[in-house]
Design a protein around this motif. Structure first.
Motif, PDB file in Angstrom:
ATOM      1  N   GLU A 251      11.685  -0.007 -17.555  1.00  0.00           N
ATOM      2  CA  GLU A 251      10.606  -0.646 -17.621  1.00  0.00           C
ATOM      3  C   GLU A 251       9.871  -0.205 -16.208  1.00  0.00           C
ATOM      4  N   VAL A 252       8.547  -0.272 -16.469  1.00  0.00           N
ATOM      5  CA  VAL A 252       7.756   0.071 -15.098  1.00  0.00           C
ATOM      6  C   VAL A 252       6.910  -0.860 -14.731  1.00  0.00           C
ATOM      7  N   LEU A 253       7.052  -1.382 -13.346  1.00  0.00           N
ATOM      8  CA  LEU A 253       5.663  -2.049 -12.544  1.00  0.00           C
ATOM      9  C   LEU A 253       5.175  -0.835 -11.776  1.00  0.00           C
ATOM     10  N   THR A 254       3.666  -1.350 -11.411  1.00  0.00           N
ATOM     11  CA  THR A 254       2.918  -0.361 -10.936  1.00  0.00           C
ATOM     12  C   THR A 254       2.520  -0.939  -9.894  1.00  0.00           C
ATOM     13  N   ALA A 255       2.212  -0.591  -8.544  1.00  0.00           N
ATOM     14  CA  ALA A 255       1.342  -1.173  -7.527  1.00  0.00           C
ATOM     15  C   ALA A 255       0.561  -0.021  -6.827  1.00  0.00           C
ATOM     16  N   VAL A 256      -0.592  -0.428  -6.501  1.00  0.00           N
ATOM     17  CA  VAL A 256      -1.564   0.714  -6.094  1.00  0.00           C
ATOM     18  C   VAL A 256      -1.527   0.929  -4.802  1.00  0.00           C
ATOM     19  N   ASP A 257      -0.861   0.030  -3.853  1.00  0.00           N
ATOM     20  CA  ASP A 257      -0.820   0.217  -2.415  1.00  0.00           C
ATOM     21  C   ASP A 257       0.497  -0.497  -1.898  1.00  0.00           C
ATOM     22  N   GLY A 258       0.728  -0.306  -0.707  1.00  0.00           N
ATOM     23  CA  GLY A 258       1.883  -0.825  -0.150  1.00  0.00           C
ATOM     24  C   GLY A 258       1.737  -2.558  -0.136  1.00  0.00           C
ATOM     25  N   ARG A 259       0.688  -3.016  -0.060  1.00  0.00           N
ATOM     26  CA  ARG A 259       0.580  -4.624  -0.048  1.00  0.00           C
ATOM     27  C   ARG A 259       0.888  -5.004  -1.230  1.00  0.00           C
ATOM     28  N   GLU A 260       0.391  -4.510  -2.173  1.00  0.00           N
ATOM     29  CA  GLU A 260       0.817  -4.930  -3.663  1.00  0.00           C
ATOM     30  C   GLU A 260       2.310  -4.732  -3.962  1.00  0.00           C
ATOM     31  N   ALA A 261       2.567  -3.936  -3.633  1.00  0.00           N
ATOM     32  CA  ALA A 261       3.842  -3.352  -3.656  1.00  0.00           C
ATOM     33  C   ALA A 261       5.095  -4.570  -2.931  1.00  0.00           C
ATOM     34  N   LEU A 262       4.673  -4.819  -1.994  1.00  0.00           N
ATOM     35  CA  LEU A 262       5.439  -5.874  -1.443  1.00  0.00           C
ATOM     36  C   LEU A 262       5.213  -7.347  -2.038  1.00  0.00           C
ATOM     37  N   GLU A 263       4.149  -7.531  -2.377  1.00  0.00           N
ATOM     38  CA  GLU A 263       3.932  -8.899  -3.307  1.00  0.00           C
ATOM     39  C   GLU A 263       4.953  -8.844  -4.463  1.00  0.00           C
ATOM     40  N   ILE A 264       4.718  -7.590  -5.347  1.00  0.00           N
ATOM     41  CA  ILE A 264       5.534  -7.665  -6.378  1.00  0.00           C
ATOM     42  C   ILE A 264       7.019  -7.912  -6.168  1.00  0.00           C
ATOM     43  N   TYR A 265       7.386  -7.018  -5.070  1.00  0.00           N
ATOM     44  CA  TYR A 265       8.800  -6.737  -4.899  1.00  0.00           C
ATOM     45  C   TYR A 265       9.056  -8.182  -4.348  1.00  0.00           C
ATOM     46  N   ARG A 266       8.516  -8.805  -3.730  1.00  0.00           N
ATOM     47  CA  ARG A 266       8.855 -10.571  -2.987  1.00  0.00           C
ATOM     48  C   ARG A 266       9.059 -11.142  -4.304  1.00  0.00           C
ATOM     49  N   GLU A 267       8.492 -11.134  -5.351  1.00  0.00           N
ATOM     50  CA  GLU A 267       8.674 -12.156  -6.609  1.00  0.00           C
ATOM     51  C   GLU A 267       9.580 -11.353  -7.113  1.00  0.00           C
ATOM     52  N   ARG A 268       9.807 -10.387  -7.531  1.00  0.00           N
ATOM     53  CA  ARG A 268      10.703  -9.767  -8.791  1.00  0.00           C
ATOM     54  C   ARG A 268      11.852  -8.976  -8.164  1.00  0.00           C
ATOM     55  N   HIS A 269      12.329  -8.940  -6.846  1.00  0.00           N
ATOM     56  CA  HIS A 269      13.070  -7.778  -6.545  1.00  0.00           C
ATOM     57  C   HIS A 269      14.501  -8.191  -7.008  1.00  0.00           C
ATOM     58  N   ASP A 270      14.948  -9.336  -7.732  1.00  0.00           N
ATOM     59  CA  ASP A 270      16.143  -9.258  -8.337  1.00  0.00           C
ATOM     60  C   ASP A 270      16.053  -8.455  -9.935  1.00  0.00           C
ATOM     61  N   ASP A 271      14.801  -8.321 -10.210  1.00  0.00           N
ATOM     62  CA  ASP A 271      14.574  -7.459 -11.421  1.00  0.00           C
ATOM     63  C   ASP A 271      14.706  -5.857 -11.288  1.00  0.00           C
ATOM     64  N   ILE A 272      14.341  -5.576  -9.832  1.00  0.00           N
ATOM     65  CA  ILE A 272      13.971  -4.178  -9.827  1.00  0.00           C
ATOM     66  C   ILE A 272      14.875  -3.302  -9.132  1.00  0.00           C
ATOM     67  N   ALA A 273      15.399  -2.312  -9.997  1.00  0.00           N
ATOM     68  CA  ALA A 273      16.395  -1.561  -9.645  1.00  0.00           C
ATOM     69  C   ALA A 273      16.204  -0.459  -8.518  1.00  0.00           C
TER      70      ALA A 273
END
Ligand SMILES: Nc1ncnc2c1ncn2[C@@H]1O[C@H](COP(=O)(O)OP(=O)(O)O)[C@@H](O)[C@H]1O
Ligand SMILES: [Mg+2]
Length: 357
Positions: free
Chosen positions: A246-268
């Motif tokens: 499954e793929v999540l994408t982020a266009v820059d570091g800030r967005e990556a951090l936002e997504i990771y903060r919320e979903r880090h349990d799901d992200i391998a």
């Protein structure tokens, strides 16, 4: 495949090749490094087919006659691709405005000293098994006088020719301790045969936990793909999905951090571009580790691993992926990263063997 998909594929591969060309120019100017690995001609040529189709004359039929299994050769894939591409373009140009066939074949043969002595670049080639690659065409052919001069830089018989294709081929073949043969007759077509020493016992590639082909491996779980370039996100996304993620994408570091903060349990794993405006890969990596010290990060960059490695020494990076990457390279990298726990305090996996050619 629909026509649109066909052309998209061609565009995708053309852009990959263009990026590789830049890398090659870097290599020539001494800024980059050549990557030496075991090359399987079948895979390499397979990946180039749509590029061939997009580049050759519309009246040309392309035939492939690839031996399988075939031992690999040792070399720099982008240089070997350049050899094949130059030969195929020449074959297509030799057809002129007529219909004709271009055939790419591969095989393996035992080469005696005598056979090698009749080839170009026989200087001190060892007898033994050579993997060969042939590009033949049914085009205009060459007379003896032309054949004698084709490898000279700037020798061309074409109105818009530059005469550099074959001298590059010769240079690369020389760098790979290979040999070259030409068979040609005016009006009957031409065959270029390139020989490379075969790698008969596959060396386990250094630092790879599993050197088997990544083909059978399937990914599972979610990857966060971070890249400021849309084309890389699109292509990376497709490749990752093909491998099974499954793929999540982020266009820059800030967005990556936002997504990771919320979903880090799901992200391998986070596949992170190194060079991005504002928050770059290195800074993003640092912040990701604040959120989860166990975060798995594969850094991707157009620089080579050995240029990047010192910056990440001791930082527990799960891997490095050089851009542009192929599906195989991506699969292999993720398999290695996810197959093993992150390397405690060791930083990068040891770089594969590299040397200039
Ligand atoms: N497949 C071929 N059939 C006929 N002639 C060829 C072929 N490949 C190369 N040549 C000859 O070798 C010359 C040099 O080729 P190359 O170095 O690729 O330069 P260019 O293609 O720019 O002319 C060509 O101009 C052509 O005369
Ligand atoms: Mg040419």
């Amino acid at each position: 495949m629909t026509p649109a998909r066909d052309s998209l594929k061609a565009i995708e591969e053309t852009s990959l090749r263009a990026a590789e060309l830049c890398r090659q120019m870097l290599a020539y100017s001494g800024k980059g490094q050549c990557v030496i690995e075991n090359i399987r001609l079948r895979d390499l040529i397979g990946e180039m087919v749509s590029l061939f189709k997009a580049s050759i004359s519309k009246k040309a039929i392309l035939n492939l006659n690839l031996k399988d299994p075939l031992p690999p050769l040792r070399g720099d894939p982008s240089q070997i691709r350049q050899v094949i591409m130059n030969l195929v373009i020449n074959a297509s140009e030799a057809l002129e405005e007529y219909s004709g066939a271009i055939t790419i074949s591969t095989g393996i043969m035992e080469c005696s000293r005598e056979y090698l002595s009749e080839a170009f670049l026989n200087e001190s080639l060892a007898e033994g098994s050579y993997v060969w690659l042939e590009v033949s065409d049914t085009g205009c052919g060459m007379d003896q006088e032309t054949q004698r001069r084709i490898f000279e830089p700037f020798f061309t018989t074409k109105f818009t020719g530059r005469g550099l294709g074959l001298s590059a081929v010769l240079g690369i073949v020389r760098g790979h301790k290979g040999a070259l043969k030409v068979y040609s007759e005016p009006g009957r077509g031409t065959t270029f045969k390139v020989l490379f020493p075969a790698v008969l016992e596959e060396k386990a590639s250094v630092g790879r936990s599993n050197s088997a082909k990544p083909g059978g491996w399937k990914g599972a779980g979610t990857i966060l793909l971070v890249d400021d370039e849309e084309s890389v996100r699109l292509m990376g996304n497709r490749m990752l999905e093909r491998v099974g993620f499954e793929v999540l994408t982020a266009v820059d570091g800030r967005e990556a951090l936002e997504i990771y903060r919320e979903r880090h349990d799901d992200i391998a794993l986070v596949l992170l571009d190194l060079t991005m405006p504002d928050l770059d890969g290195e800074e993003t990596f640092r912040e990701l580790r604040r959120i989860d010290p166990q975060v798995q990060v594969v850094m991707s960059s157009g620089y080579t691993e050995s240029e990047i490695a010192p910056r990440f020494a001791g930082k527990r990076l799960s891997g490095f992926l050089q851009k542009p990457y192929t599906l195989n390279a991506l699969t292999e990298c993720l398999r290695d990263a996810l197959g093993a726990a992150p390397l405690g305090g060791q930083g990068l996996v040891p770089p594969p063997e590299r040397r200039g050619v």
